[in-house]
Design an enzyme around this catalytic site. Structure first.
Site, PDB file in Angstrom:
ATOM      1  N   ALA A  38     -32.239  91.239 -73.806  1.00  0.00           N
ATOM      2  CA  ALA A  38     -32.190  91.658 -71.522  1.00  0.00           C
ATOM      3  C   ALA A  38     -33.066  93.224 -72.245  1.00  0.00           C
ATOM      4  CB  ALA A  38     -31.164  91.329 -71.730  1.00  0.00           C
ATOM      5  N   THR A  39     -32.615  93.952 -72.662  1.00  0.00           N
ATOM      6  CA  THR A  39     -33.561  95.265 -72.592  1.00  0.00           C
ATOM      7  C   THR A  39     -34.637  94.759 -73.216  1.00  0.00           C
ATOM      8  OG1 THR A  39     -31.377  96.390 -73.766  1.00  0.00           O
ATOM      9  CG2 THR A  39     -33.488  97.879 -73.575  1.00  0.00           C
ATOM     10  N   ASN A  96     -23.502  94.761 -64.079  1.00  0.00           N
ATOM     11  CA  ASN A  96     -22.835  94.921 -65.356  1.00  0.00           C
ATOM     12  C   ASN A  96     -21.324  95.407 -65.021  1.00  0.00           C
ATOM     13  OD1 ASN A  96     -24.539  96.900 -65.378  1.00  0.00           O
ATOM     14  ND2 ASN A  96     -23.989  96.760 -67.455  1.00  0.00           N
ATOM     15  N   GLN A 112     -26.303  89.856 -66.927  1.00  0.00           N
ATOM     16  CA  GLN A 112     -24.781  89.103 -66.115  1.00  0.00           C
ATOM     17  C   GLN A 112     -24.589  87.682 -65.739  1.00  0.00           C
ATOM     18  OE1 GLN A 112     -22.158  90.899 -67.623  1.00  0.00           O
ATOM     19  NE2 GLN A 112     -22.857  92.194 -68.161  1.00  0.00           N
ATOM     20  N   ALA A 120     -28.467  86.144 -74.735  1.00  0.00           N
ATOM     21  CA  ALA A 120     -27.952  85.380 -75.059  1.00  0.00           C
ATOM     22  C   ALA A 120     -26.283  85.673 -75.592  1.00  0.00           C
ATOM     23  CB  ALA A 120     -28.101  85.174 -76.718  1.00  0.00           C
ATOM     24  N   HIS A 121     -26.531  86.555 -75.428  1.00  0.00           N
ATOM     25  CA  HIS A 121     -24.855  87.337 -76.051  1.00  0.00           C
ATOM     26  C   HIS A 121     -23.893  87.578 -75.390  1.00  0.00           C
ATOM     27  CE1 HIS A 121     -25.240  92.346 -74.802  1.00  0.00           C
ATOM     28  NE2 HIS A 121     -26.275  91.638 -75.773  1.00  0.00           N
ATOM     29  N   THR A 172     -43.002  87.036 -85.057  1.00  0.00           N
ATOM     30  CA  THR A 172     -42.174  85.657 -86.629  1.00  0.00           C
ATOM     31  C   THR A 172     -41.326  85.474 -84.823  1.00  0.00           C
ATOM     32  OG1 THR A 172     -43.816  86.845 -88.345  1.00  0.00           O
ATOM     33  CG2 THR A 172     -41.355  84.648 -88.062  1.00  0.00           C
ATOM     34  N   CYS A 199     -23.066  99.867 -72.945  1.00  0.00           N
ATOM     35  CA  CYS A 199     -24.942 100.285 -73.558  1.00  0.00           C
ATOM     36  C   CYS A 199     -24.130 101.475 -73.683  1.00  0.00           C
ATOM     37  CB  CYS A 199     -25.778  99.854 -73.041  1.00  0.00           C
ATOM     38  SG  CYS A 199     -25.162  97.661 -72.165  1.00  0.00           S
TER      39      CYS A 199
HETATM   40  C1  LIG Z   1     -27.580  93.595 -66.751  1.00  0.00           C
HETATM   41  C2  LIG Z   1     -28.176  93.731 -68.319  1.00  0.00           C
HETATM   42  N1  LIG Z   1     -29.561  94.118 -68.456  1.00  0.00           N
HETATM   43  C3  LIG Z   1     -29.775  93.984 -69.049  1.00  0.00           C
HETATM   44  C4  LIG Z   1     -28.365  94.366 -70.372  1.00  0.00           C
HETATM   45  C5  LIG Z   1     -29.205  94.828 -71.522  1.00  0.00           C
HETATM   46  O1  LIG Z   1     -29.245  93.409 -72.665  1.00  0.00           O
HETATM   47  P1  LIG Z   1     -29.346  93.624 -73.938  1.00  0.00           P
HETATM   48  O2  LIG Z   1     -28.141  94.135 -74.607  1.00  0.00           O
HETATM   49  O3  LIG Z   1     -29.492  92.018 -74.824  1.00  0.00           O
HETATM   50  O4  LIG Z   1     -30.387  94.337 -74.362  1.00  0.00           O
HETATM   51  C6  LIG Z   1     -27.453  94.811 -70.175  1.00  0.00           C
HETATM   52  C7  LIG Z   1     -26.226  94.607 -71.311  1.00  0.00           C
HETATM   53  O5  LIG Z   1     -26.385  94.259 -72.521  1.00  0.00           O
HETATM   54  C8  LIG Z   1     -26.799  93.890 -69.114  1.00  0.00           C
HETATM   55  O6  LIG Z   1     -25.888  94.166 -68.884  1.00  0.00           O
END
Ligand SMILES: Cc1ncc(COP(=O)(O)O)c(C=O)c1O
Length: 342
Positions: free
Chosen positions: A34-35, A114, A142, A163-164, A202, A287
């Site tokens: 998601a980042t 989150n 989320q 996915a996580h 890839t 994070c």
């Molecule tokens: C609301 C939200 N956005 C973005 C992220 C970042 O996602 P990723 O860890 O897949 O980069 C997170 C948590 O990891 C999140 O809770």
């Protein structure tokens, strides 16, 4: 033939992800999480549309993966309005409406916070933006797999997922990019022109297949998971909120049951974590847990630095059991007693 099999697996996963949010498979772009999806959406859109306007809107309660993109864009000459959430952590459609300007090109808001678990009314905000010329991006890291999402009926132009958060592998995510009418974004990673030129590299077949499966399971189990986790959360909160000095941040707002954020008046989160040592809990977001600064989300909802330092985020999931909840309540009760004696 071997290559075609891999491609078919990737396309099957693309269908599984698209189905969860009522999108077309051609609207899904694979990313590393998601980042990256947030970076691609926010920077990719703003940079591609900079001649149409310089004003962007987001909120103070966003994840750092969103806030840092906007901070970077400010350095590129964009002007950003950071909406303040209400005391529960929610952004209202009316606050978005009052921040809109003629030169606003992008609004980016999270679906579920989150740290607090509170839900923004994305459908209402989408409806408001429908008649405007600005683009609507939603960070759904989320909420994807936890709440029903229909990108079309919610008028969402871009949506970030990973996915996580739904038991899939780490290191894979996706960005939904609306196709009709087509939305143009600048690629941030250049190379072989994969993902219709939006994200080269890839494809990690194994990660993508894992994400597809986790989304398919989430879709099938969403209602059952929600009911089960709601019951666990109620069981937990009904006991811990009886403890003197313990309160729930975001209380009263619509929220997902898997995230709770508790305030422990008069205590520091790091001391609490030491006495709750058998619990896997976090202060702030995972994070930013290495940071000693108080959570920017808790500060945004009006907590002082001191109060924000006394909060813990406690999460439940599909595999949490009632026994674990009862044990957690016991650990918290005993831990607080111990700290009070000290
Ligand atoms: C609301 C939200 N956005 C973005 C992220 C970042 O996602 P990723 O860890 O897949 O980069 C997170 C948590 O990891 C999140 O809770």
């Amino acid at each position: 033939m071997f290559g075609w099999q891999a491609e078919a697996s990737v396309e099957n996963a693309r269908r599984q992800v698209a189905d969860l949010i009522q999108a077309d498979t051609r609207e899904i772009v694979w990313t590393s999480g998601a980042t990256e999806a947030n970076n691609l959406a926010i920077k990719g859109y703003a940079l591609n549309h900079k001649d149409e306007g310089k004003h962007l809107i987001t909120s103070q309660a966003e994840h750092k993966a969103v806030l840092d993109c906007f901070e970077w864009l400010e350095g590129e000459g964009f002007e950003v309005t950071y909406l303040k959430p209400n005391a529960q952590g929610v952004i209202s459609a009316s606050s978005v409406a009052s921040a809109l300007r003629d030169d606003t090109i992008l609004v980016s808001l999270m679906h579920v916070n989150n740290e607090l678990g509170v839900i923004n009314d994305i459908a209402e905000i989408g409806k408001l933006l429908e008649s405007k010329s600005c683009c609507f991006h939603v960070d759904a890291a989320q909420s994807a797999g936890k709440l029903e999402i229909d990108v079309k009926s919610m008028s969402i132009d871009m949506l970030s997922m990973c996915a996580h958060k739904v038991y899939g592998p780490k290191g894979v995510g996706a960005l939904y990019v609306r196709r009709r009418p087509p939305l143009q974004i600048k690629a941030l990673i250049h190379g072989g022109g994969h993902e219709r030129g939006m994200r080269s590299g890839t494809l990690p077949t194994h990660q993508i297949v894992g994400m597809g499966e986790s989304f398919a399971v989430a879709a099938a189990d969403m209602k059952a998971d929600h009911a089960k986790i709601s019951a666990l959360s109620s069981r937990f909160l009904s006991e811990v909120l009886k403890i003197d000095g313990v309160s729930l941040n975001g209380r009263g707002a619509q929220s997902v049951p898997n995230i709770t954020n508790l305030a422990f008046a008069g205590f520091e989160a790091d001391r609490l974590m030491m006495v709750f040592k058998d619990l896997a809990v976090a202060s702030g977001s995972a994070c930013t847990s290495a940071s000693l600064d108080p959570s920017h989300v808790l500060r945004a909802i009006g907590l002082s630095d001191r109060d924000a330092h006394g909060c813990l985020r406690i999460s439940f999931g599909r595999f949490t059991t009632e026994q674990e909840i009862d044990r957690a309540i016991e650990i918290i009760r005993e831990g607080i007693c111990k700290l009070k004696k000290l």
